[in-house]
Write an enzyme that holds these catalytic residues in place. Sequence first.
Site, PDB file in Angstrom:
ATOM      1  N   ASP A   1       0.845  -1.190   0.000  1.00 60.63           N
ATOM      2  CA  ASP A   1       0.000   0.000   0.000  1.00 60.63           C
ATOM      3  C   ASP A   1       0.885   1.246   0.000  1.00 60.63           C
ATOM      4  O   ASP A   1       1.747   1.398   0.874  1.00 60.63           O
ATOM      5  CB  ASP A   1      -0.906  -0.013   1.233  1.00 60.63           C
ATOM      6  CG  ASP A   1      -2.039   0.992   1.120  1.00 60.63           C
ATOM      7  OD1 ASP A   1      -2.415   1.356  -0.009  1.00 60.63           O
ATOM      8  OD2 ASP A   1      -2.552   1.418   2.171  1.00 60.63           O
TER       9      ASP A   1
ATOM     10  N   HIS B   1      -3.928  14.285   0.539  1.00 55.70           N
ATOM     11  CA  HIS B   1      -4.298  13.402   1.651  1.00 55.70           C
ATOM     12  C   HIS B   1      -3.303  13.554   2.803  1.00 55.70           C
ATOM     13  O   HIS B   1      -3.697  13.727   3.963  1.00 55.70           O
ATOM     14  CB  HIS B   1      -4.336  11.952   1.174  1.00 55.70           C
ATOM     15  CG  HIS B   1      -4.386  10.942   2.283  1.00 55.70           C
ATOM     16  ND1 HIS B   1      -5.452  10.815   3.140  1.00 55.70           N
ATOM     17  CD2 HIS B   1      -3.466  10.014   2.682  1.00 55.70           C
ATOM     18  CE1 HIS B   1      -5.205   9.846   4.011  1.00 55.70           C
ATOM     19  NE2 HIS B   1      -4.011   9.358   3.752  1.00 55.70           N
TER      20      HIS B   1
ATOM     21  N   GLU C   1     -10.784   4.251   2.834  1.00 58.06           N
ATOM     22  CA  GLU C   1      -9.831   5.042   2.055  1.00 58.06           C
ATOM     23  C   GLU C   1     -10.060   4.739   0.583  1.00 58.06           C
ATOM     24  O   GLU C   1     -10.000   3.596   0.149  1.00 58.06           O
ATOM     25  CB  GLU C   1      -8.382   4.736   2.458  1.00 58.06           C
ATOM     26  CG  GLU C   1      -8.027   5.285   3.843  1.00 58.06           C
ATOM     27  CD  GLU C   1      -6.536   5.185   4.183  1.00 58.06           C
ATOM     28  OE1 GLU C   1      -5.801   4.463   3.474  1.00 58.06           O
ATOM     29  OE2 GLU C   1      -6.118   5.836   5.166  1.00 58.06           O
TER      30      GLU C   1
ATOM     31  N   GLU D   1      -8.918   4.328  -2.873  1.00 56.52           N
ATOM     32  CA  GLU D   1      -7.640   4.065  -3.537  1.00 56.52           C
ATOM     33  C   GLU D   1      -7.899   3.365  -4.869  1.00 56.52           C
ATOM     34  O   GLU D   1      -8.998   2.869  -5.133  1.00 56.52           O
ATOM     35  CB  GLU D   1      -6.748   3.153  -2.670  1.00 56.52           C
ATOM     36  CG  GLU D   1      -6.457   3.721  -1.288  1.00 56.52           C
ATOM     37  CD  GLU D   1      -5.303   3.032  -0.573  1.00 56.52           C
ATOM     38  OE1 GLU D   1      -4.538   2.285  -1.224  1.00 56.52           O
ATOM     39  OE2 GLU D   1      -5.161   3.259   0.651  1.00 56.52           O
TER      40      GLU D   1
ATOM     41  N   ASP E   1      -9.243   0.728   1.283  1.00 53.68           N
ATOM     42  CA  ASP E   1      -8.342   0.362   2.377  1.00 53.68           C
ATOM     43  C   ASP E   1      -8.999   0.787   3.692  1.00 53.68           C
ATOM     44  O   ASP E   1      -8.674   1.819   4.276  1.00 53.68           O
ATOM     45  CB  ASP E   1      -7.008   1.089   2.157  1.00 53.68           C
ATOM     46  CG  ASP E   1      -6.009   0.861   3.285  1.00 53.68           C
ATOM     47  OD1 ASP E   1      -6.093  -0.184   3.939  1.00 53.68           O
ATOM     48  OD2 ASP E   1      -5.165   1.745   3.494  1.00 53.68           O
TER      49      ASP E   1
ATOM     50  N   ARG F   1      -9.104   4.216  12.737  1.00 55.09           N
ATOM     51  CA  ARG F   1      -8.218   5.343  13.067  1.00 55.09           C
ATOM     52  C   ARG F   1      -7.770   5.362  14.523  1.00 55.09           C
ATOM     53  O   ARG F   1      -6.635   5.753  14.818  1.00 55.09           O
ATOM     54  CB  ARG F   1      -8.922   6.665  12.738  1.00 55.09           C
ATOM     55  CG  ARG F   1      -9.316   6.828  11.290  1.00 55.09           C
ATOM     56  CD  ARG F   1      -8.124   6.788  10.352  1.00 55.09           C
ATOM     57  NE  ARG F   1      -8.555   7.007   8.967  1.00 55.09           N
ATOM     58  CZ  ARG F   1      -7.761   6.769   7.917  1.00 55.09           C
ATOM     59  NH1 ARG F   1      -6.529   6.307   8.078  1.00 55.09           N
ATOM     60  NH2 ARG F   1      -8.212   6.985   6.690  1.00 55.09           N
TER      61      ARG F   1
ATOM     62  N   GLN G   1      -5.187   2.737  14.785  1.00 52.48           N
ATOM     63  CA  GLN G   1      -4.013   3.150  14.012  1.00 52.48           C
ATOM     64  C   GLN G   1      -3.146   4.153  14.768  1.00 52.48           C
ATOM     65  O   GLN G   1      -1.921   4.014  14.827  1.00 52.48           O
ATOM     66  CB  GLN G   1      -4.475   3.758  12.684  1.00 52.48           C
ATOM     67  CG  GLN G   1      -3.331   4.161  11.753  1.00 52.48           C
ATOM     68  CD  GLN G   1      -3.826   4.719  10.419  1.00 52.48           C
ATOM     69  OE1 GLN G   1      -5.019   4.675  10.103  1.00 52.48           O
ATOM     70  NE2 GLN G   1      -2.910   5.237   9.624  1.00 52.48           N
TER      71      GLN G   1
ATOM     72  N   LYS H   1      -5.422  -1.832   9.728  1.00 48.22           N
ATOM     73  CA  LYS H   1      -5.661  -1.989   8.290  1.00 48.22           C
ATOM     74  C   LYS H   1      -5.918  -3.436   7.892  1.00 48.22           C
ATOM     75  O   LYS H   1      -6.483  -3.670   6.819  1.00 48.22           O
ATOM     76  CB  LYS H   1      -4.413  -1.522   7.521  1.00 48.22           C
ATOM     77  CG  LYS H   1      -3.987  -0.094   7.796  1.00 48.22           C
ATOM     78  CD  LYS H   1      -4.758   0.885   6.933  1.00 48.22           C
ATOM     79  CE  LYS H   1      -4.099   2.257   6.930  1.00 48.22           C
ATOM     80  NZ  LYS H   1      -4.748   3.147   5.957  1.00 48.22           N
TER      81      LYS H   1
ATOM     82  N   THR I   1      -9.810  -5.415   3.260  1.00 49.38           N
ATOM     83  CA  THR I   1      -9.524  -4.527   2.133  1.00 49.38           C
ATOM     84  C   THR I   1     -10.428  -4.994   0.996  1.00 49.38           C
ATOM     85  O   THR I   1     -10.474  -6.188   0.711  1.00 49.38           O
ATOM     86  CB  THR I   1      -8.038  -4.638   1.699  1.00 49.38           C
ATOM     87  OG1 THR I   1      -7.211  -4.315   2.827  1.00 49.38           O
ATOM     88  CG2 THR I   1      -7.725  -3.705   0.541  1.00 49.38           C
TER      89      THR I   1
ATOM     90  N   THR J   1      -4.454   6.564  -0.284  1.00 54.58           N
ATOM     91  CA  THR J   1      -5.672   7.362  -0.339  1.00 54.58           C
ATOM     92  C   THR J   1      -5.542   8.467  -1.371  1.00 54.58           C
ATOM     93  O   THR J   1      -4.532   9.172  -1.405  1.00 54.58           O
ATOM     94  CB  THR J   1      -5.951   7.999   1.029  1.00 54.58           C
ATOM     95  OG1 THR J   1      -5.896   6.978   2.006  1.00 54.58           O
ATOM     96  CG2 THR J   1      -7.318   8.662   1.048  1.00 54.58           C
TER      97      THR J   1
ATOM     98  N   GLU K   1     -10.821  13.037   6.847  1.00 54.17           N
ATOM     99  CA  GLU K   1     -10.472  14.322   6.238  1.00 54.17           C
ATOM    100  C   GLU K   1     -11.724  15.170   6.012  1.00 54.17           C
ATOM    101  O   GLU K   1     -11.745  16.362   6.306  1.00 54.17           O
ATOM    102  CB  GLU K   1      -9.773  14.099   4.900  1.00 54.17           C
ATOM    103  CG  GLU K   1      -8.468  13.332   4.998  1.00 54.17           C
ATOM    104  CD  GLU K   1      -7.942  12.924   3.620  1.00 54.17           C
ATOM    105  OE1 GLU K   1      -7.742  13.792   2.765  1.00 54.17           O
ATOM    106  OE2 GLU K   1      -7.758  11.710   3.394  1.00 54.17           O
TER     107      GLU K   1
END
Lengths: 440, 440
Positions: free
Chosen positions: B140, B147, B212, B214, B246, B250, B253, B266, B270, B372, B386
């Site tokens: 990844d 981002h 995310e 992607e 993804d 948070r 993380q 993560k 996915t 992202t 975001e």
Amino acid sequence: MSALNHTHDANARSWVESANAADSDFPIQNLPHAVFRRAGSSEAFRGGVAIGDQVLDLAALAAQQQLDGLALDAARAAALPALNDFFALGGAAWKALRHALFDLLKNDAPVATVQAVRECLVPQAEVEYTVPARIGDYTDFYTSIDHALNITRLFNPEGDVTPNFRWIPTAYHGRVSTIGVSGQRFHRPMGQAMAPGAKAPTYQACARLDYELELGVWIGSGNAQGEPIALEHAEEHIFGICLLNDWSARDIQFWEMAPLGPFLAKNFATTISPWIVTMEALAPYRQAWTRPTSEPQPLAYLENAKNRESGALDIRLEVWLESEKARKEKTGPSRLSSTSFRHQYWSVAQMVTHHTMGGCSLNPGDLFGSGTISGPGAGEAGAIIELTRAAQSPVTLTNGEQRGFLEDGDAVLLRGWCEKPGHARIGFGESRGTVLAARG
Amino acid sequence: MSALNHTHDANARSWVESANAADSDFPIQNLPHAVFRRAGSSEAFRGGVAIGDQVLDLAALAAQQQLDGLALDAARAAALPALNDFFALGGAAWKALRHALFDLLKNDAPVATVQAVRECLVPQAEVEYTVPARIGDYTDFYTSIDHALNITRLFNPEGDVTPNFRWIPTAYHGRVSTIGVSGQRFHRPMGQAMAPGAKAPTYQACARLDYELELGVWIGSGNAQGEPIALEHAEEHIFGICLLNDWSARDIQFWEMAPLGPFLAKNFATTISPWIVTMEALAPYRQAWTRPTSEPQPLAYLENAKNRESGALDIRLEVWLESEKARKEKTGPSRLSSTSFRHQYWSVAQMVTHHTMGGCSLNPGDLFGSGTISGPGAGEAGAIIELTRAAQSPVTLTNGEQRGFLEDGDAVLLRGWCEKPGHARIGFGESRGTVLAARG
């Protein structure tokens, strides 16, 4: 914890005489698995078990009439060119095969058995190995607090590990495609590094090449996505352990790793030993897993009585370096460090449970690295950056050469074994990897 | 850059009428690959190509007499339950099959051809998909500066990205075992989080679940360990592109990721879209890859004229959210954001070259996540953290519901397509994943 049984009897002897030597890594109490063929041949790779200085060819054995039932099913799976199907059979099958092989190889086996099984032996000196399973995912942990502190204090002598270290068996995903078996040779990686005070990085050959002394933990049976493995069942999912060298490019690593972790610094090569020592064989070397009361104790999902009583493994480990000069002059490798896996801050069972706690699935043949294994004492560090304080205090080899980091032509050898009075020695053999010059 | 040829002719039409609709994702100029079977059946999965609202069953087609030579070899490989062997055939085979299928599906194909090929069509509405290749390794990346800045400035409004971001297409290794195809449903992960000011972490269900946006980049042909792929050849190694979500926890993380990067945050799930749009089909949507002169320019190994002229891809992307309430009341999903892949700070070719620069080997079927994708404008962010500034400014769905982070029952849909005057629309279809309640 596996209860000890007759396959752990230290007095047991094999009719394979080399297995009875006091310094053999592979007595009848060990019986580790690998995948091999005759060196330089175009034979198919197949599974084997080590006994003394021989490999017992399981493909040849399974074609005989020596085994039946679950042990035969297990032998057929363990004879394949990748051990995934054998792993997937689960603990009862692993144990059935171990016990059946013990009986076949024991010195009181019937003469006819000995004659037949002897036909299935191939000298280890005549074989080559391959990675013993299709590795679906490789995860590298970071579970030695002495290693973490050694690294931290290179930059800040008063520093401590990150706050999460004491709560989480920290890990990151690693690269499967470049995992090779002992004998691996690789080019010193090119990469970006940022010199102190520079405005821009440079593209150059790694100038701070290192090894990391680790153990590899082979996942036997897996779990479904979304179904975590509770700590009380974690050990059932582990097949066994090998040696693992997590080669590391420190200059590349320190420039690239914030915020998402190491990448090119690690993914150019990882070397494992061919033999997987089973958890069953390691049972006599379990110890209490304790953490000083001054340290935080694990959250409930990472703690139970079984882990406290027997979560640690007293596996002795050594790192040796053989320079090109030493190899040419036949002066032999130099020992760089020596420690035991028993000092780890987190146990392998805790690694399994934490890994799956959020729903991540493990599959048979997944591989964990333990993270660099450093012990608390001087000379117990598992990476050269720790031993030499990033080349500030080079180590001296037995032939007088000095090393701050690795040089081209250096071979790094990892060795591991378990040993204590009243128990058979359980060895891991060796992992050897060699640094070639960069391809500029 | 692939030169445009007759398979890019915007006026070309297919005898599969649905492929000619202006809003079809899958006109004859696209021809993306997937692996499918009839939904709910026990049929073997096999490879197919999308045309309009149909799947062209390549296993059925390869059994006919419509193809020969390299196109037939390619079709046989692309008909297998995993596309790795097809990928390994390389660019000439990918192109030969594309051109042969274009001829078979074009509206001026002979009547006998149309009659025969029509027998190989299966309605997309009647099929289910699987992950289209055995993924050896998943990487990844982190290549959108918008981002990276959005995330940085959540914590420090004056902050900048880490110094390496402008020099390195940053990446970390991800988890293969939990990659699923569109339709994936997963339990909200359990995990450790550390509350601000707390003395110890807590074990709880993720409270800050995110997606995310992607793209997934499928590696076609690989490289040998120790043999980097130069930038001029990087594109030859890429087969095509899909959508990729993804999913990210948070709270987990931010507690776990220093210093080794994201792990449990993560690796629980996915989600990828089933269809792989080939680089050949995307050729008309290449753009100049430029970086403002105020920004550092890449080191020499990451820069050349071809990349500057055509390294960017103008792929339009959208994120939609469908809550459980919206699903029950059939009020439809709400669009959360919209952007284009053309804003990326690093190109896919630069990702390939950087990944292999230290000697890492890629294999056919390896998967990259782009990282992202957020654009520079408001409403162009590719993650909810975001958009909502970590739930400080929740978004309002079309039915009035609000979201700071994802709630149980939420489905997140990614959509992507290319479109411009004078060229056929090239669509990616959809990636959909649904959050289930945590298993406490």
